[in-house]
Every structure is written in structure tokens, then in C-alpha cells.
Design a protein around this motif. Structure first.
Motif, PDB file in Angstrom:
ATOM      1  N   LEU A   1       1.072  -1.161  -0.114  1.00 34.29           N
ATOM      2  CA  LEU A   1      -0.015  -0.180  -0.104  1.00 34.29           C
ATOM      3  C   LEU A   1       0.720   1.350   0.025  1.00 34.29           C
ATOM      4  O   LEU A   1       2.101   1.149   0.569  1.00 34.29           O
ATOM      5  CB  LEU A   1      -1.009   0.099   1.315  1.00 34.29           C
ATOM      6  N   SER A   2       0.460   2.211  -0.242  1.00 34.16           N
ATOM      7  CA  SER A   2       1.115   3.640  -0.239  1.00 34.16           C
ATOM      8  C   SER A   2       1.081   4.017   1.140  1.00 34.16           C
ATOM      9  O   SER A   2      -0.021   3.629   1.922  1.00 34.16           O
ATOM     10  CB  SER A   2       0.376   4.706  -0.991  1.00 34.16           C
ATOM     11  N   PHE A   3       2.195   4.642   1.414  1.00 31.54           N
ATOM     12  CA  PHE A   3       2.539   4.710   2.970  1.00 31.54           C
ATOM     13  C   PHE A   3       1.437   5.726   3.557  1.00 31.54           C
ATOM     14  O   PHE A   3       0.994   5.336   4.798  1.00 31.54           O
ATOM     15  CB  PHE A   3       3.751   5.497   3.426  1.00 31.54           C
TER      16      PHE A   3
ATOM     17  N   SER B   1      13.765  17.891   5.253  1.00 28.97           N
ATOM     18  CA  SER B   1      13.698  17.693   3.859  1.00 28.97           C
ATOM     19  C   SER B   1      12.259  17.294   3.536  1.00 28.97           C
ATOM     20  O   SER B   1      11.449  17.806   2.495  1.00 28.97           O
ATOM     21  CB  SER B   1      14.684  17.024   3.369  1.00 28.97           C
ATOM     22  N   ILE B   2      11.732  16.404   4.181  1.00 27.01           N
ATOM     23  CA  ILE B   2      10.534  15.498   3.523  1.00 27.01           C
ATOM     24  C   ILE B   2       9.301  16.540   4.169  1.00 27.01           C
ATOM     25  O   ILE B   2       8.480  16.666   3.423  1.00 27.01           O
ATOM     26  CB  ILE B   2      10.291  14.370   4.241  1.00 27.01           C
ATOM     27  N   SER B   3       9.460  17.447   5.142  1.00 30.66           N
ATOM     28  CA  SER B   3       8.377  18.272   5.586  1.00 30.66           C
ATOM     29  C   SER B   3       7.761  19.391   4.501  1.00 30.66           C
ATOM     30  O   SER B   3       6.775  19.775   4.410  1.00 30.66           O
ATOM     31  CB  SER B   3       8.854  18.890   6.910  1.00 30.66           C
ATOM     32  N   LYS B   4       8.896  19.526   3.685  1.00 31.62           N
ATOM     33  CA  LYS B   4       8.497  20.524   2.427  1.00 31.62           C
ATOM     34  C   LYS B   4       8.057  19.993   1.301  1.00 31.62           C
ATOM     35  O   LYS B   4       7.940  20.894   0.184  1.00 31.62           O
ATOM     36  CB  LYS B   4       9.918  21.379   2.230  1.00 31.62           C
ATOM     37  N   THR B   5       7.887  18.622   1.371  1.00 28.44           N
ATOM     38  CA  THR B   5       7.595  17.940   0.130  1.00 28.44           C
ATOM     39  C   THR B   5       5.997  17.626   0.044  1.00 28.44           C
ATOM     40  O   THR B   5       5.117  17.591   1.043  1.00 28.44           O
ATOM     41  CB  THR B   5       8.419  16.750  -0.200  1.00 28.44           C
ATOM     42  N   ALA B   6       5.439  16.991  -1.101  1.00 26.61           N
ATOM     43  CA  ALA B   6       4.164  16.734  -1.202  1.00 26.61           C
ATOM     44  C   ALA B   6       4.092  15.310  -0.561  1.00 26.61           C
ATOM     45  O   ALA B   6       2.862  15.016   0.153  1.00 26.61           O
ATOM     46  CB  ALA B   6       3.818  16.364  -2.803  1.00 26.61           C
ATOM     47  N   ASN B   7       4.901  14.755  -0.088  1.00 32.33           N
ATOM     48  CA  ASN B   7       4.909  13.349   0.559  1.00 32.33           C
ATOM     49  C   ASN B   7       4.279  13.649   1.876  1.00 32.33           C
ATOM     50  O   ASN B   7       3.500  12.854   2.511  1.00 32.33           O
ATOM     51  CB  ASN B   7       6.147  12.729   0.683  1.00 32.33           C
ATOM     52  N   PHE B   8       4.761  14.604   2.653  1.00 29.45           N
ATOM     53  CA  PHE B   8       4.313  14.948   3.949  1.00 29.45           C
ATOM     54  C   PHE B   8       2.850  15.449   4.004  1.00 29.45           C
ATOM     55  O   PHE B   8       2.209  15.137   4.656  1.00 29.45           O
ATOM     56  CB  PHE B   8       5.321  15.893   4.623  1.00 29.45           C
TER      57      PHE B   8
ATOM     58  N   PRO C   1      10.300   4.433   7.177  1.00 27.34           N
ATOM     59  CA  PRO C   1      11.650   4.862   6.707  1.00 27.34           C
ATOM     60  C   PRO C   1      11.776   5.233   5.093  1.00 27.34           C
ATOM     61  O   PRO C   1      11.389   4.891   4.284  1.00 27.34           O
ATOM     62  CB  PRO C   1      12.403   3.471   6.982  1.00 27.34           C
ATOM     63  N   THR C   2      13.062   5.954   5.013  1.00 34.31           N
ATOM     64  CA  THR C   2      13.300   6.453   3.396  1.00 34.31           C
ATOM     65  C   THR C   2      14.710   6.037   3.265  1.00 34.31           C
ATOM     66  O   THR C   2      15.268   6.617   2.314  1.00 34.31           O
ATOM     67  CB  THR C   2      13.105   7.792   3.443  1.00 34.31           C
ATOM     68  N   SER C   3      15.384   5.205   4.239  1.00 33.06           N
ATOM     69  CA  SER C   3      16.950   4.935   3.775  1.00 33.06           C
ATOM     70  C   SER C   3      16.883   3.499   4.440  1.00 33.06           C
ATOM     71  O   SER C   3      16.028   2.779   4.679  1.00 33.06           O
ATOM     72  CB  SER C   3      17.927   5.539   4.783  1.00 33.06           C
ATOM     73  N   LEU C   4      18.185   2.817   4.205  1.00 31.27           N
ATOM     74  CA  LEU C   4      18.413   1.548   4.164  1.00 31.27           C
ATOM     75  C   LEU C   4      19.235   0.947   5.684  1.00 31.27           C
ATOM     76  O   LEU C   4      19.979   0.077   5.481  1.00 31.27           O
ATOM     77  CB  LEU C   4      19.121   0.991   3.259  1.00 31.27           C
ATOM     78  N   SER C   5      19.599   1.963   6.600  1.00 28.88           N
ATOM     79  CA  SER C   5      20.177   1.752   7.725  1.00 28.88           C
ATOM     80  C   SER C   5      19.720   0.646   8.683  1.00 28.88           C
ATOM     81  O   SER C   5      20.464   0.046   9.470  1.00 28.88           O
ATOM     82  CB  SER C   5      20.463   3.115   8.249  1.00 28.88           C
ATOM     83  N   GLY C   6      18.228   0.625   8.507  1.00 26.51           N
ATOM     84  CA  GLY C   6      17.865  -0.531   9.443  1.00 26.51           C
ATOM     85  C   GLY C   6      17.738  -0.445  11.027  1.00 26.51           C
ATOM     86  O   GLY C   6      17.205  -1.491  11.656  1.00 26.51           O
ATOM     87  N   GLY C   7      17.977   0.926  11.471  1.00 25.86           N
ATOM     88  CA  GLY C   7      17.468   1.062  12.835  1.00 25.86           C
ATOM     89  C   GLY C   7      16.120   0.745  13.308  1.00 25.86           C
ATOM     90  O   GLY C   7      15.952   0.318  14.592  1.00 25.86           O
ATOM     91  N   GLU C   8      15.174   0.965  12.319  1.00 31.08           N
ATOM     92  CA  GLU C   8      13.922   0.688  12.946  1.00 31.08           C
ATOM     93  C   GLU C   8      13.495  -0.930  13.392  1.00 31.08           C
ATOM     94  O   GLU C   8      12.429  -1.276  13.852  1.00 31.08           O
ATOM     95  CB  GLU C   8      13.010   1.208  11.684  1.00 31.08           C
ATOM     96  N   TYR C   9      14.433  -1.644  12.938  1.00 30.52           N
ATOM     97  CA  TYR C   9      14.378  -3.081  13.325  1.00 30.52           C
ATOM     98  C   TYR C   9      14.884  -3.371  14.797  1.00 30.52           C
ATOM     99  O   TYR C   9      14.952  -4.730  15.328  1.00 30.52           O
ATOM    100  CB  TYR C   9      14.744  -3.852  12.299  1.00 30.52           C
TER     101      TYR C   9
ATOM    102  N   ASP D   1       7.583   1.632   1.447  1.00 29.83           N
ATOM    103  CA  ASP D   1       6.991   1.796   0.447  1.00 29.83           C
ATOM    104  C   ASP D   1       8.149   2.520  -0.511  1.00 29.83           C
ATOM    105  O   ASP D   1       8.586   3.555  -0.475  1.00 29.83           O
ATOM    106  CB  ASP D   1       6.195   3.340   0.575  1.00 29.83           C
ATOM    107  N   PRO D   2       8.493   1.600  -1.758  1.00 32.35           N
ATOM    108  CA  PRO D   2       9.676   1.970  -2.300  1.00 32.35           C
ATOM    109  C   PRO D   2       9.315   3.215  -3.172  1.00 32.35           C
ATOM    110  O   PRO D   2      10.337   3.883  -3.644  1.00 32.35           O
ATOM    111  CB  PRO D   2       9.876   0.796  -3.502  1.00 32.35           C
ATOM    112  N   ALA D   3       7.999   3.643  -3.566  1.00 32.47           N
ATOM    113  CA  ALA D   3       7.713   4.671  -4.202  1.00 32.47           C
ATOM    114  C   ALA D   3       8.258   5.748  -3.528  1.00 32.47           C
ATOM    115  O   ALA D   3       8.718   6.915  -3.914  1.00 32.47           O
ATOM    116  CB  ALA D   3       6.417   4.958  -4.884  1.00 32.47           C
ATOM    117  N   LEU D   4       8.071   5.982  -2.206  1.00 33.07           N
ATOM    118  CA  LEU D   4       8.583   7.131  -1.331  1.00 33.07           C
ATOM    119  C   LEU D   4       9.918   7.118  -1.351  1.00 33.07           C
ATOM    120  O   LEU D   4      10.562   8.505  -1.468  1.00 33.07           O
ATOM    121  CB  LEU D   4       8.136   6.777   0.025  1.00 33.07           C
ATOM    122  N   SER D   5      10.846   6.287  -1.429  1.00 40.21           N
ATOM    123  CA  SER D   5      12.168   6.118  -1.455  1.00 40.21           C
ATOM    124  C   SER D   5      13.005   6.627  -2.586  1.00 40.21           C
ATOM    125  O   SER D   5      14.001   7.125  -2.490  1.00 40.21           O
ATOM    126  CB  SER D   5      12.879   4.902  -1.221  1.00 40.21           C
ATOM    127  N   VAL D   6      12.281   6.911  -3.644  1.00 44.16           N
ATOM    128  CA  VAL D   6      12.678   7.468  -4.934  1.00 44.16           C
ATOM    129  C   VAL D   6      13.000   8.864  -4.696  1.00 44.16           C
ATOM    130  O   VAL D   6      14.154   9.479  -5.218  1.00 44.16           O
ATOM    131  CB  VAL D   6      11.632   7.440  -6.092  1.00 44.16           C
TER     132      VAL D   6
END
Length: 414
Positions: free
Chosen positions: A24-26, A49-56, A150-158, A188-193
């Protein structure tokens, strides 16, 4: 609890959390699960950075009036001052769920914030009592649920572990409790673009670092986690290379995200990391990004360990090499760069992959100078993972030898 069209499962079969949502979309997934948590007062922590975008904007529209507070950004490496400001804000607004949109410091921040809230830690002295160093006795478990997007691959959320920087000393301290961390992670891979290339690819190398140092660990628990580390490595490296070539392709992005899950499953077995992680922790307060520390340090630490380690250390590195050379895409790139299977070491191979991705490879590249090495080495020796390196790093001279390899100036040994 799954919504129509959503795949919803536990990240790790043996643990009660976190769950993973895909498909699903985030915004839709987040709105569905906020309702499923019976939450009515959402506190959102979003990257600047994301707070200034349409995603937020999409997330705000999906959650609507349930949002009672928004924090735009936590400074790199999660300063305690930022953590305590948010603790007070959440407390005053009576929020009953935390949603993070972004990665890195936001993820660690949410974990420490939830732990602080559970234990009435409202001052720096209170927070200090909850650190791993101070061995808190019977701390209360976290109660406020967390959704990470998440929007990166560092994995801390796990992980139930978080690092945050004591602003009095600029030393990064650890916090850990089984209850800490996300209840739900929405992928959501679309978000990570929209994630900057350097952050996406470097944090991918951070997860590669988890796998490589895990596979090279001499800890008795390492063999139990080896399958997960190997699976993660086989997913991460080829798909990072594919993402580099085709930035908007969502399939490789989702495969990278799944590789992170495998990497963190391996870590969840309790396998300690080594010198790349330990030194990387202390590069953080100097302004080096989470992933960039691994890009710079992992090749050097592997070379140091091979040069100073015994046959067991070298044998474990060979297993890592076999994984890399066994993947056709990786093998092709290594051959193109002039590496030979029987001659190139693990440090050479990881360095070639980092270079192929266009990531930083020296301390100079990430803004750390020779003049900072002495104090850096002192701080590194305070990190528990230096002692669990395959060649235990117990002296300042050892750390300086590794740092010297990657200074990147005219005096550097490499």
C-alpha cells in the motif's frame, strides 16, 4: 489487521514486533494502522527535507485531525536536547502514538523518546540514568506505539537499540530495552525515490556492513545468524547496483528493503559487530552520516583484520568473498575493475563496490581531517564493539593505524 491489498507480517518470526507493511502507499497504510492501534492523537516526527514535500502533505491529509503535534527534524546523531524537547511536547499534547517519516536520527530518536516517556525522564540527568553505560535497574517498558516509515536502508527501525548524543560531552551513548523500537514499519519503495542518492546508497552499505561484520564475527552466536546475513548480502549488493543504474525502478528498491530485514534478523541473534561499526559510532558526532561511516571504514577494517588476524579470521573473510564472487552481477563489476578472485581480499572487494556506487572512501571525503584523529581514536576506544572486532582493538595505536589507512591526504598509507 491487514488492509485490502496490503501484505502484513512479522519482520522476525520469533519476535512479537515489529510488523512490516508492504503493498500500500504509505499514507493509506499509516491511516489504516493508526485506526487499528485505536490511536486518536498522533505525534509526527518528520525529516526537515520531507516536511517541505508533497509526501508529507499526503500523510497530513491521510491522518487529518488526528495529528496533535509535528516535529520537523531531529539533528544528526540524535542530540539529547532534541530528544527531551520532543518528550516534553508529546507529554503536553497527550499523544498516544508516534509516527516517523524519514530515517536515521528520527528512528533512534523515537526509540529513546518512548523509553524516556515510560520512565519519566524529562532532564539530561534523568536520561543519563537510562543509558547502557549506567545499567538501569528494572526500567519500565515503552508503552506508546511507534510507526516508522523509513526512507533509507540503515535498518535502525528493526532494532531495540538506539544511539543518542550526550550534548554535554558530544559522546554517543546507547539505550536498549526489548520494548524499544517500532511496532510497525511501512515500506513504500515509491517514497524512497525521493531520498537523495548519497543517503540511499550509503545507508545500503551500512546494512552491507551489518552482514559483513556479522559473517566475520568470531562470536559463538554468529553461525546461527549466518544464513540471514548471507541472504541479506545477496539481496542488498546487486540491488544497490541496480538502483544506481535505474533510479526509479521500484523492484530493486523493495529488494534492498527486504535485504535490510535479513541483515537485522542476523543482528537480532545478538552477534556483536566489529571495528567498522565501533569507529563509525564516533565518526557520527563529527558530522559523518550513518551510512558514510561504513563506506569509509569497512574496507579498511577488513584489510586490517586480514593483515593482523589468524587463519580463522581469514577463513571467515573468504566466505564473504565467495558470496560476492558467486553473484554474477557483482563478479562482472569486480572483473571490470581488474580484481581477480584468488588475489583480491574482502577489503578490496568491498572497496570496489563502494567505489562503483560513487560513495565516499576516505575521511577527507566526509570532512574529517588528520588533526581530529587523536581525539577520535580516544573516543573510539570507549565503544564496546572495538573489543569484539575479530582482531580486538584495545589500544589507541591500533585505531590510529586503521584511521591512517583512510585519511585521504598525501600522508595516508593508502
Amino acid at each position: 489487521m491487514a488492509a485490502p491489498g496490503e501484505t502484513y507480517r512479522l519482520a522476525f518470526p520469533s519476535k512479537s514486533k515489529p510488523f512490516i507493511s508492504t503493498g500500500l502507499s504509505f499514507p493509506a497504510a499509516c491511516a489504516h494502522h493508526v485506526h487499528a492501534f485505536h490511536a486518536y492523537k498522533v505525534y509526527v516526527i518528520v525529516s526537515n527535507s520531507i516536511s517541505k514535500t508533497a509526501n508529507f502533505t499526503k500523510l497530513e491529509e491521510a491522518l487529518g485531525p488526528k495529528i496533535v503535534g509535528v516535529r520537523k527534524g531531529i539533528k544528526p546523531h540524535t542530540p539529547w536536547d532534541d530528544v527531551l524537547e520532543i518528550v516534553q511536547d508529546i507529554r503536553s499534547k497527550g499523544a498516544d502514538i508516534i509516527v516517523t517519516l524519514g530515517a536515521g536520527s528520527l528512528t533512534d530518536g523515537a526509540k529513546v523518546i518512548s523509553f524516556a516517556l515510560a520512565n519519566d525522564a524529562f532532564t539530561i540527568d534523568d536520561l543519563s540514568k537510562l543509558t547502557v553505560d549506567n545499567k538501569p535497574q528494572n526500567p519500565k517498558p515503552c508503552t506508546i506505539p511507534i510507526i516508522n516509515i523509513p526512507t533509507s536502508l540503515s535498518g535502525g527501525e528493526y532494532s531495540p537499540f538506539a544511539g543518542a548524543t550526550d550534548t554535554r560531552t558530544q559522546h554517543k551513548k546507547g539505550f536498549v530495552h526489548p520494548s524499544m523500537g517500532a511496532d510497525l514499519i511501512i515500506l513504500d519503495p515509491a517514497l524512497s525515490v525521493t531520498t537523495p542518492e548519497r543517503i540511499w546508497l550509503s545507508t545500503g552499505i551500512r546494512s552491507v556492513d551489518h552482514c559483513v561484520e556479522g559473517l566475520c564475527s568470531l562470536d559463538p552466536r554468529a553461525p546461527e545468524s549466518a544464513e540471514a546475513f548471507e541472504k541479506g548480502l545477496r539481496l542488498l549488493v546487486p540491488n544497490l547496483l541496480r538502483t544506481k543504474r535505474d533510479w526509479e525502478a521500484e523492484g530493486p528498491r523493495l529488494d534492498c528493503m527486504m535485504g535490510v530485514v535479513d541483515a537485522m534478523q542476523g543482528l537480532g541473534g545478538g552477534v556483536p559487530m566489529g571495528g567498522s561499526h565501533g569507529i563509525g559510532h564516533q565518526l557520527g558526532p563529527l558530522g559523518v552520516g550513518h551510512g558514510e561511516t561504513s563506506c569509509v571504514m569497512l574496507p579498511a577494517v577488513l584489510k586490517y583484520n586480514y593483515a593482523h588476524g589468524d587463519e580463522k579470521v581469514r577463513e571467515l573473510q573468504k566466505k564473504v568473498l565467495d558470496i560476492f564472487w558467486g553473484e554474477e552481477m557483482i563478479a562482472g563489476i569486480l572483473a571490470k575493475r581488474g580484481l581477480e578472485r584468488d588475489k583480491a581480499g574482502a577489503g578490496d572487494v568491498v572497496g570496489a563496490i563502494v567505489s562503483e556506487l560513487g560513495m565516499p572512501m576516505s575521511l577527507k571525503d566526509v570532512g574529517v581531517t588528520r588533526e581530529q584523529l587523536d581525539a577520535l581514536a580516544d573516543n573510539c576506544l570507549k565503544d564496546v564493539w572495538l573489543a569484539t572486532n575479530p582482531v580486538p582493538l584495545t589500544t589507541k595505536g591500533q585505531v590510529l593505524e586503521i584511521l591512517e589507512m583512510v585519511v585521504g591526504d598525501e600522508k595516508s598509507s593508502l
